[in-house]
Design a protein around this motif. Sequence first.
Motif, short mmCIF file in Angstrom:
data_model
loop_
_atom_site.label_atom_id
_atom_site.label_comp_id
_atom_site.label_asym_id
_atom_site.label_seq_id
_atom_site.Cartn_x
_atom_site.Cartn_y
_atom_site.Cartn_z
N GLY A 1 0.81 -1.22 0.00
CA GLY A 1 0.00 0.00 0.00
C GLY A 1 0.83 1.26 0.00
N TYR A 2 2.11 1.13 0.38
CA TYR A 2 3.00 2.29 0.30
C TYR A 2 3.35 2.59 -1.15
CZ TYR A 2 3.31 1.73 5.31
OH TYR A 2 2.99 1.62 6.64
N ASP A 3 3.21 1.60 -2.03
CA ASP A 3 3.28 1.83 -3.47
C ASP A 3 1.87 2.20 -3.94
OD1 ASP A 3 2.49 -0.75 -2.75
OD2 ASP A 3 3.12 -1.63 -4.67
N ALA A 4 1.42 3.35 -3.50
CA ALA A 4 0.02 3.74 -3.62
C ALA A 4 -0.38 3.95 -5.07
CB ALA A 4 -0.23 5.01 -2.82
N TYR A 5 -1.39 3.21 -5.50
CA TYR A 5 -1.97 3.39 -6.83
C TYR A 5 -3.28 4.16 -6.73
CZ TYR A 5 -4.68 2.19 -11.00
OH TYR A 5 -5.48 2.26 -12.12
N ASP A 6 -4.25 3.61 -5.99
CA ASP A 6 -5.58 4.24 -5.90
C ASP A 6 -6.04 4.25 -4.45
OD1 ASP A 6 -8.11 5.23 -6.23
OD2 ASP A 6 -8.81 3.63 -7.57
N LEU A 7 -6.03 5.42 -3.84
CA LEU A 7 -6.44 5.55 -2.44
C LEU A 7 -7.92 5.20 -2.25
CD1 LEU A 7 -4.68 8.86 -1.29
CD2 LEU A 7 -3.87 6.52 -1.03
N TRP A 8 -8.72 5.35 -3.29
CA TRP A 8 -10.16 5.15 -3.18
C TRP A 8 -10.58 3.69 -3.36
CZ3 TRP A 8 -13.30 9.44 -2.14
CH2 TRP A 8 -12.68 10.71 -2.26
N GLY B 1 -10.76 0.45 -13.57
CA GLY B 1 -11.56 -0.52 -12.84
C GLY B 1 -12.58 0.14 -11.93
N ARG B 2 -12.23 1.29 -11.39
CA ARG B 2 -13.15 2.01 -10.49
C ARG B 2 -14.14 2.86 -11.27
NH1 ARG B 2 -12.36 6.80 -7.89
NH2 ARG B 2 -10.10 6.77 -8.20
N ASN B 3 -13.70 3.38 -12.41
CA ASN B 3 -14.57 4.10 -13.35
C ASN B 3 -15.32 5.26 -12.69
OD1 ASN B 3 -15.68 4.59 -15.89
ND2 ASN B 3 -17.47 3.30 -15.47
N GLY B 4 -14.60 6.05 -11.90
CA GLY B 4 -15.18 7.27 -11.35
C GLY B 4 -15.98 7.11 -10.07
N LYS B 5 -16.14 5.89 -9.58
CA LYS B 5 -16.90 5.71 -8.33
C LYS B 5 -16.12 6.33 -7.17
CE LYS B 5 -19.39 2.23 -5.62
NZ LYS B 5 -19.73 0.80 -5.46
N TYR B 6 -16.81 7.01 -6.29
CA TYR B 6 -16.28 7.71 -5.11
C TYR B 6 -15.57 9.01 -5.49
CZ TYR B 6 -17.06 3.07 -3.10
OH TYR B 6 -17.62 1.87 -2.73
N GLU C 1 -11.92 -3.36 -3.73
CA GLU C 1 -13.28 -3.48 -4.27
C GLU C 1 -13.29 -3.67 -5.78
OE1 GLU C 1 -17.45 -0.86 -4.27
OE2 GLU C 1 -15.61 -0.04 -3.39
N PHE C 2 -12.24 -3.16 -6.46
CA PHE C 2 -12.25 -3.11 -7.91
C PHE C 2 -11.12 -3.94 -8.50
CE2 PHE C 2 -13.82 0.91 -6.16
CZ PHE C 2 -15.12 0.92 -6.69
N ASP C 3 -11.35 -4.45 -9.70
CA ASP C 3 -10.34 -5.25 -10.40
C ASP C 3 -9.32 -4.30 -11.02
OD1 ASP C 3 -8.85 -7.09 -11.72
OD2 ASP C 3 -10.48 -7.93 -12.91
N GLN C 4 -8.28 -4.04 -10.27
CA GLN C 4 -7.21 -3.14 -10.70
C GLN C 4 -5.87 -3.71 -10.25
OE1 GLN C 4 -8.86 1.29 -10.88
NE2 GLN C 4 -8.74 0.63 -8.75
N LYS C 5 -4.87 -3.56 -11.11
CA LYS C 5 -3.51 -4.01 -10.84
C LYS C 5 -3.46 -5.52 -10.56
CE LYS C 5 -2.01 -0.19 -11.87
NZ LYS C 5 -1.26 -0.06 -13.15
#
Length: 514
Positions: free
Chosen positions: A81-88, A171-176, A92-96
């Motif tokens: 998590g220190y290699d932060a990609y998406d804080l949001w 993967g998140r597509n703008g959610k949050y 929950e989402f299919d990413q990385k």
Amino acid sequence: MNLFKRWISSPQPALNGMRLGPEEHEDTNPLMLQFFTWDTKHPTLSWWKHFEEEIPRLAAMGFTQVWLPPPNKAADRDGRGYDAYDLWDLGEFDQKGSIPTRWGSRSEFLSACKVAKEHNVDILIDAVLNHKLGGDRCEAFNAVPVNSQNRLKVDGKPRQIEGWTAFDFPGRNGKYSAFRWNQSHFTALDWDHKTQTKAIYRIEGPGHKGWSKNVDKELGNYDYLLGIDIDHRHPAVQEDLKNWGSWILDTSGAVGFRIDAIKHIDHKFLVNWISQLRRTPNRSKMFAVAEYWSGDVSLILPYVKAFKGQAAFFDVPLHMNLHNASKHYSRYDLRTVMNLSLAKLRPRDAVTFVDNHDTVEGQSLESWVGSHFKTQAYALILLRPEGYPCVFYGDLYPNSECSPDDITRSNLEKLINARKMYAYGPLTDYPHDKNCVGFVRAGNEKHCGCAVILSNREDHDDNFVHSIRMNVGSHHAGCSFKSILSDGGHVEIDKEGWGVFTCFPNSASVWVRE
């Protein structure tokens, strides 16, 4: 000490205005636990599920707050998590390459947070706000290489490079949050994809302001640490990080943050970020502790002043004292162990610790406190009144990374209980000699206090025992004190409150009223 007088008197101490645990714990000593190491994983459970199952035990032990690892989606499937990609993305989402994070899924994380709240244990979020990694697309832009040892020195001509600076979060597509990052939101990076060259490149062009001046002066200017460096002066960046801070607290029920790598982040942004979050209803006592990694307290004190009581600081100087005491054995003068520490100079701004995920042998900030001194070190931070202590998972739980022996773990559990039950009231020090020191906590109307002796003497004489005459208070006259770290041993207290307390070489002893 005169050098520090101007820092000691101001500002308002941070811990005085912060929540250190639920109201149910107001009459007991607060205590934080860092619930992770760098490499550890549970053999059968997700990390969040493991934490959830441990919560009842931790609450019973007396922990009031738990610092969890970064819950955000990492750039690498197994990233911490220190290699932060998406804080949001909390898993929950299919990413990385994965839906869950290394630590588990969003639902598991939120379930653990809910159980913690039910057991009156506060959650602290590890906020990684300095940089991003794992961009979704390359962009072309102008940049200039800078000297790695002096970031104020240019190492070549400006040029066009390509960097992984576009973060679309498909993967998140703008959610949050609909915010998408691009090169205009960053100050620097360390990879030119066009030429496959690794170097530190400061991004140039319209809207770019160069390095922030409100960062540490190490290496000339320490704005850049790693990855794609965030420009915290950009209004859109400020807005998204402020929104995230409020959202993660609302979503998880957490009460505050551990803030990563603050010497590289514009401190004016951080002070404003924390103060804005605190202006939200019911968040006026939001907890915040900052990681400024330096063993030199004279470098931390200006940051304490700059943060104006908005954040406490990890007491790295005290940790380094404990590490040096461990490394030098009986050559170290125990009477100096608190010297030039934040706990000594600004005790209500200090979060004390013995070790953490970065100090483990083989890690980037390796400065491990050896097992032969671990009990003495924890006795210092848990039973003295200075600072707010944080226990490390690697010392409390069996694990392959830190390998705490059974005696060390058993002693730590006893010291945690002693903090909960006995370590209250005014402090009196008894600096007996170089290799043996003692102190007494006088107690209060609900807790009897304790007497503590620490030794780092290396001695092969089985008959040698330290002894220090200490006063535990005349209200204990005629009573007997017992040792809680070893079997047997009793000390009779005279009519004026004095007793002769003992300790074996290279160990600690804690005495409480029978």
